[in-house]
Structure formats: structure tokens, C-alpha cells
Write a protein that holds these residues in place. Sequence first.
Motif, short mmCIF file in Angstrom:
data_model
loop_
_atom_site.label_atom_id
_atom_site.label_comp_id
_atom_site.label_asym_id
_atom_site.label_seq_id
_atom_site.Cartn_x
_atom_site.Cartn_y
_atom_site.Cartn_z
N GLN A 151 0.79 -1.26 0.10
CA GLN A 151 -0.02 0.07 0.09
C GLN A 151 0.89 1.17 0.01
O GLN A 151 0.51 2.38 -0.75
N VAL A 154 2.07 1.91 -3.65
CA VAL A 154 0.92 2.35 -4.68
C VAL A 154 0.47 3.73 -4.23
O VAL A 154 0.55 4.57 -4.94
N LEU A 175 -7.44 2.31 -1.20
CA LEU A 175 -6.24 1.63 -0.91
C LEU A 175 -6.77 1.00 0.50
O LEU A 175 -6.61 1.69 1.47
N ALA A 177 -5.20 -2.28 1.51
CA ALA A 177 -4.56 -3.57 1.50
C ALA A 177 -3.80 -3.68 3.17
O ALA A 177 -3.29 -4.48 3.47
N THR A 193 2.47 0.19 -11.45
CA THR A 193 1.41 0.94 -11.11
C THR A 193 1.48 2.28 -12.08
O THR A 193 0.46 2.71 -12.66
N LEU A 214 -6.97 -1.13 -4.30
CA LEU A 214 -5.98 -2.04 -3.75
C LEU A 214 -6.79 -2.84 -2.53
O LEU A 214 -7.40 -1.88 -1.53
N LEU A 238 -4.38 -5.38 -7.25
CA LEU A 238 -4.38 -4.14 -7.56
C LEU A 238 -5.34 -3.90 -8.68
O LEU A 238 -5.20 -4.57 -9.97
#
Length: 447
Positions: A151, A154, A175, A177, A193, A214, A238
Motif C-alpha cells: 500500500q 502504490v 487503498l 491492503a 502502477t 487495492l 491491484l
Amino acid sequence: MREHFEGRSQRFECEFRVRQPNAGWHWLFARGRCLFDSAGNPVRFVGSATDITDQRQSQFDKEKLESQLRQSQKMEAIGTLAGGIAHDFNNILGAILGYSELAIQHCAENSDLRRYLDNVMHATERAKKLVERILGFSRSGLGNQVKFNVQSVVAETLELLQASLPVGIQLQKNLAADTAGVIGDPTDLHQVTMNLCTNAIQAMDRGGILSVVLERSQLSEQRVLARGSLSPGAYVRLIVSDTGSGIPSGILERIFDPFFTTKGVGQGTGLGLSLVHGIINDLGGAIDVATTDQGTQFDIWLPVAGEMPLPIREPSQSLPLGQGQTVMIVDDEQALVALAEESIAQLGYEPVGFDSSLAALRAYQDTPDRFDAILTDESMPDLNGTELADRIRQLRPSIPIILMTGHGSMELSQRGTQIGINEMLLKPLHSRDLAESLARAFGSVPS
């Protein structure tokens, strides 16, 4: 056959497939000739059909090998090109990185300017890693494998992307995760990404929504995706989607092929999605693609390798400082010489810069006791860094020498060891790298 029966060709020839009831496909080569009566009417057709399955398979194998050879040659060409530009590209990055670090020292901790410069530093570090990735493009396997928090990588990528979104593109992100960890190189996931988001943005030339999700996912059974298959287990997923016009069905199977691009000349290399595919394979994951005339969605599945807490930015420790020692700086880029002089002066040393290796050697020969250490680039005209170091070592074997290079190799490392180079630093350099290396050279910090 009709062409031949109507007299517009001299013979009939055709290759086609047949399927036997209890066997696979076979290729046949049929050929024949029609006989005509005096009025020109076809009265008899004679010919033969030959099983050419083995020949077709041999031809297919040959074409596959030729394709692999062409691909290998392309990868070798990329490696050669990358090696040639690595030095100059890293010099550019070195100037960006060095002057950004100097600028950070003169701005408030929580100011907008500091945040902008931090993003420049992040982008420069990613660019440095990208050069390393390009240099290793033709080699299989990963670079540095560590467990990292998905995370955080990203999120950092999206933060960099947010500042350069075109007008009309809206970024939506979710997000979730948390502490999911993956084993690999964090720069690889950043590149995945960034490439997927860039492609999504380019697919929405009239504006739209870029969505990045995510999340964690648990598979209870094996699943086959568009590119790869997944075993049961824990995964982080993702999802990058856009609201563009979608991918035409005729090219969907080719989008991950190296050098395949639908962009115009000079607008795309065709390496973006092929790199994504290679990275995901190396990370043990798989890719799924869904597309309609209302947009495209890429699903990246990566196996979870345990938990990894979100990183916390630690306050930077003070840099080790010198005590006025004189350091010779040698680099054929005048801008980098000036940057190194300013950086080293702030670290408590007395810098003396040269943009010519021959001029540096003459200065050392004239006053060898003037200099306490040598900091030299490797790729230079006349004398390169290791040649300069070897000549200086013959005059004074004990002087500390630090070698800088934008394109390290095992051969260079071995040559440096033989000459007696104290350390080899990869460009572009952080001020901390330089400070700690000089401190080790003078014995003020443990090696």
C-alpha cells in the motif's frame, strides 16, 4: 478449385487441416489437375493428398526459434543502448538530486516547497532505479528481493501521478491492503502502477475517471486468468480501470508483446505492458484484463508474503562531517564538479574540482601532498577513473580513492579492487552516500 475448373489456373494446390475422429489435427497438402474434353468441359480430376503434419510442425518450430532469436537480439540491443546512455542519464539525475538536497536545507520542514522537493527526490530515486531495471531488462529474475508494504508503494506512486494529471482526468482511489507484504523490489511495483495508470490516462483523451483500488483477496481454489494462473491462498489485488474507449478485440492478445504499440511514431516504445507482464511473473502473480467500449480494467494479483507495517518516516540523522581535509574532485561534467564542490564544502572538506582527468593528474603530480583524498568519475575522456586512480596510486599508494560510476559492473568492481579503490559509489549520489563514504575513507566512521 473453382478458379482451376474454370481454366484460370494451371493446377490446384491447397493446404488445409483435418481432424481425425480419435486423434488430433493433421495438415494435408492437396494438389491436382483437371482434364478437359475438346469442348473445354472438365471431365476428370487427378491428384493426391499428402500428410505434411511433420513438415508443418518443423516449420512452426523454426519460426518460433527465429522469433525467439529476434526477440533476444532486440533485448540485447536495448541493453547496449541502455549501457550507452546510463552515464549521461545518471549525470542529469545527479544534478537534479544534488541541487534538490541543497534546496531542501534552505526550506521550512512542513512548507509546500519542502513537499514539492520531497516529491522531486522520490521521482529522482525512482528514475535511478528505472535505469537499473532497463539495464537488467534482458535478464530474467528480480533485483533486490525484500518484503515491502504494498500500500505504501502504490500510495506514493499515486501521489506523484496526482500532480501531473491532465485536465479532465479525475483520480478515484481506495487503498485497503493495510499491512499486506509482498516479496520483491518495490521499484518494480511502482513501475507497474505507473505504467498501468499512464496507459489508462492515454486511453481517455476526452477526459474520464481513473480508478485505482487495492484490496486483499482470499482464493479457495485455483483460478486461471488472462495472463497466468493462481493457486489457492492470500493475495493482494491491484485494480486499475479507466472510462476510455476500450481495447479492440483484434489486438487484445498482443498488448503484452514487447515492442507492440498502437501509438504513433515517437509516442510509444511498446515496452510498458511487456515490462508489467515480466515484473508480475517475477513476483509470482498474474494479470487479468477486461475491456468494453466503455473502458478497460487491469487486475493485478500478487501473493501475500506476510504482514509488513506501513513505513514511518524517521527523522534524518546528522551527516558525518570532515575536518578541513582537501578532496580532489574529477568529473568531465562541469555542472557536477560545481555541485560536488558545494556539497563537499558543506560537509566540512576543502574541495578542488577538475573537469579533465589529465589536468587533475598534472595537479596531483605537481603537489601530491596537497590532496588528502580523490573522488573521481569512471567514464571520462583521456584517462578514465580507474586509469587515473592507478596513476595516482603509483605516486602515493596510501591515498584514499572513491570511484563514482553510473553503470557499475562486476568487471569494473574487480578492476577497482585490483587498483585499490576504497569504495565505488553508484550515481546519482545522495549527500549522505558521499558524506558516509568520505568519513569511512578517513576512518572517522566504522566501515
